[in-house]
Design a protein around this motif. Sequence first.
Motif, PDB file in Angstrom:
ATOM      1  N   GLY A 130       0.812  -1.205   0.000  1.00 55.16           N
ATOM      2  CA  GLY A 130       0.000   0.000   0.000  1.00 55.16           C
ATOM      3  C   GLY A 130       0.847   1.257   0.000  1.00 55.16           C
ATOM      4  O   GLY A 130       2.074   1.214   0.037  1.00 55.16           O
ATOM      5  N   HIS A 131       0.185   2.412  -0.035  1.00 60.64           N
ATOM      6  CA  HIS A 131       0.919   3.674  -0.003  1.00 60.64           C
ATOM      7  C   HIS A 131       0.082   4.747   0.680  1.00 60.64           C
ATOM      8  O   HIS A 131      -1.140   4.641   0.802  1.00 60.64           O
ATOM      9  N   GLU A 132       0.768   5.772   1.125  1.00 57.00           N
ATOM     10  CA  GLU A 132       0.116   6.926   1.735  1.00 57.00           C
ATOM     11  C   GLU A 132      -0.176   7.968   0.660  1.00 57.00           C
ATOM     12  O   GLU A 132       0.469   7.992  -0.399  1.00 57.00           O
ATOM     13  N   LYS A 133      -1.113   8.820   0.935  1.00 55.07           N
ATOM     14  CA  LYS A 133      -1.444   9.906   0.019  1.00 55.07           C
ATOM     15  C   LYS A 133      -0.223  10.787  -0.197  1.00 55.07           C
ATOM     16  O   LYS A 133       0.460  11.176   0.753  1.00 55.07           O
ATOM     17  N   GLY A 134       0.074  11.055  -1.476  1.00 55.50           N
ATOM     18  CA  GLY A 134       1.206  11.911  -1.797  1.00 55.50           C
ATOM     19  C   GLY A 134       2.556  11.214  -1.793  1.00 55.50           C
ATOM     20  O   GLY A 134       3.596  11.857  -1.942  1.00 55.50           O
ATOM     21  N   ALA A 135       2.564   9.867  -1.642  1.00 55.23           N
ATOM     22  CA  ALA A 135       3.834   9.141  -1.566  1.00 55.23           C
ATOM     23  C   ALA A 135       4.613   9.231  -2.876  1.00 55.23           C
ATOM     24  O   ALA A 135       5.846   9.193  -2.884  1.00 55.23           O
ATOM     25  N   PHE A 136       3.900   9.340  -3.984  1.00 53.83           N
ATOM     26  CA  PHE A 136       4.540   9.471  -5.294  1.00 53.83           C
ATOM     27  C   PHE A 136       3.531  10.087  -6.245  1.00 53.83           C
ATOM     28  O   PHE A 136       2.347  10.241  -5.903  1.00 53.83           O
ATOM     29  N   THR A 137       3.969  10.471  -7.409  1.00 51.50           N
ATOM     30  CA  THR A 137       3.081  11.084  -8.388  1.00 51.50           C
ATOM     31  C   THR A 137       1.931  10.138  -8.724  1.00 51.50           C
ATOM     32  O   THR A 137       2.150   8.986  -9.093  1.00 51.50           O
ATOM     33  N   GLY A 138       0.728  10.610  -8.575  1.00 54.78           N
ATOM     34  CA  GLY A 138      -0.440   9.791  -8.844  1.00 54.78           C
ATOM     35  C   GLY A 138      -1.034   9.153  -7.607  1.00 54.78           C
ATOM     36  O   GLY A 138      -2.120   8.551  -7.679  1.00 54.78           O
ATOM     37  N   ALA A 139      -0.372   9.263  -6.457  1.00 56.84           N
ATOM     38  CA  ALA A 139      -0.911   8.714  -5.204  1.00 56.84           C
ATOM     39  C   ALA A 139      -1.834   9.753  -4.575  1.00 56.84           C
ATOM     40  O   ALA A 139      -1.468  10.465  -3.644  1.00 56.84           O
ATOM     41  N   TYR A 140      -3.045   9.838  -5.092  1.00 55.52           N
ATOM     42  CA  TYR A 140      -3.967  10.884  -4.677  1.00 55.52           C
ATOM     43  C   TYR A 140      -4.681  10.568  -3.370  1.00 55.52           C
ATOM     44  O   TYR A 140      -5.306  11.445  -2.765  1.00 55.52           O
ATOM     45  N   GLU A 141      -4.626   9.323  -2.941  1.00 57.67           N
ATOM     46  CA  GLU A 141      -5.248   8.938  -1.682  1.00 57.67           C
ATOM     47  C   GLU A 141      -4.514   7.748  -1.091  1.00 57.67           C
ATOM     48  O   GLU A 141      -3.753   7.065  -1.773  1.00 57.67           O
ATOM     49  N   GLN A 142      -4.764   7.500   0.182  1.00 51.82           N
ATOM     50  CA  GLN A 142      -4.150   6.343   0.837  1.00 51.82           C
ATOM     51  C   GLN A 142      -4.720   5.050   0.240  1.00 51.82           C
ATOM     52  O   GLN A 142      -5.899   4.968  -0.096  1.00 51.82           O
TER      53      GLN A 142
END
Length: 332
Positions: A83-95
């Motif tokens: 998974g990823h957190e919001k803003g972790a990389f380009t295109g990660a608009y939400e958790q």
Amino acid sequence: MKHEIYTGKPIFLTQDDIVKNLLEKVKQVARVGATLLLTGENGTGKEVLARMYHYFSKRNDKPMVAVNCGAIPDELVESELFGHEKGAFTGAYEQKKGCFELADGGTLFLDEIGEMPLNMQVKLLRAVETGTFRRVGGKQEIQVDVNLISATNKILMDQVKSGSFREDLYYRINVIELYVPPLRHRKGDIPLLVNFYSNYFSELYAREGIQFGEDCMNMFMEHDWPGNVRELRNVVERSVVLSEDRLIRSEAVSPWFQKKAKSYNAGGVVADSKFLHIPIGTSLEEIERKVIDQTLNSVDNNKTEAAKILGFTRKTLHNKLDKYGKEMLVTR
């Protein structure tokens, strides 16, 4: 989205005693929740067995999440798993929760584990060993508890030796290894499978009364099925959909079979899928080399299966390969 969540009871059709024993072993491993590695060629039913494991486990009321490790771009593997957190990389608009988190309390199925990028294997090992990980871009340690199943059509020990798969991860996922035999080694299941898929697709496409002629069934029994059960299913489906008659004859399906061309080598040996033709005067040592090589070729270089066919132990086979050299003698 590269992962799936499964529900429902799986069906694995067989009347083969070896495969029946395999199914019982899957149930036995599932009941205690041991880590399982399923090996075998593509199309043999490893995914169905993984679903069976989950169905007979004590966690069948929890999710089973499957992820195809070979279908994920390398740069997205970590996000898909953890998974990823919001803003972790380009295109990660939400958790986003990853597969480990989605499978918490249930079963995680890592299909095509041999395709896992080497740089991700150390992170996967830590998650498997400790049950903890961090989402991409996150600082919080997340704890999960999953039953783990992995599957591969590759020989992972060979990948370990070549340096493309971590040895520590191999032993961690290989607590129990079960090999799924190819369809050509359990041809007694072919009529059962043809009948099942014929009835299924006849109902699905409203083509009632479809039957396969005896000549067609003979062709099915003679075919080596390099695509295994998946190939058979596809041939039956195409036949049901495209047949203009209710009785399907051999000429209607023959164009769809994959034909294996004969191959030749400098030693004058002619090889097809079933036979070796060796000139008189060939030394016994050379004959053994050819037989071992062609047997490995017939089982997609699965050394465990080749050793069984040849009547060797796996160690003996490795010793002979070391003796003769590991170069492939027949065009693959």
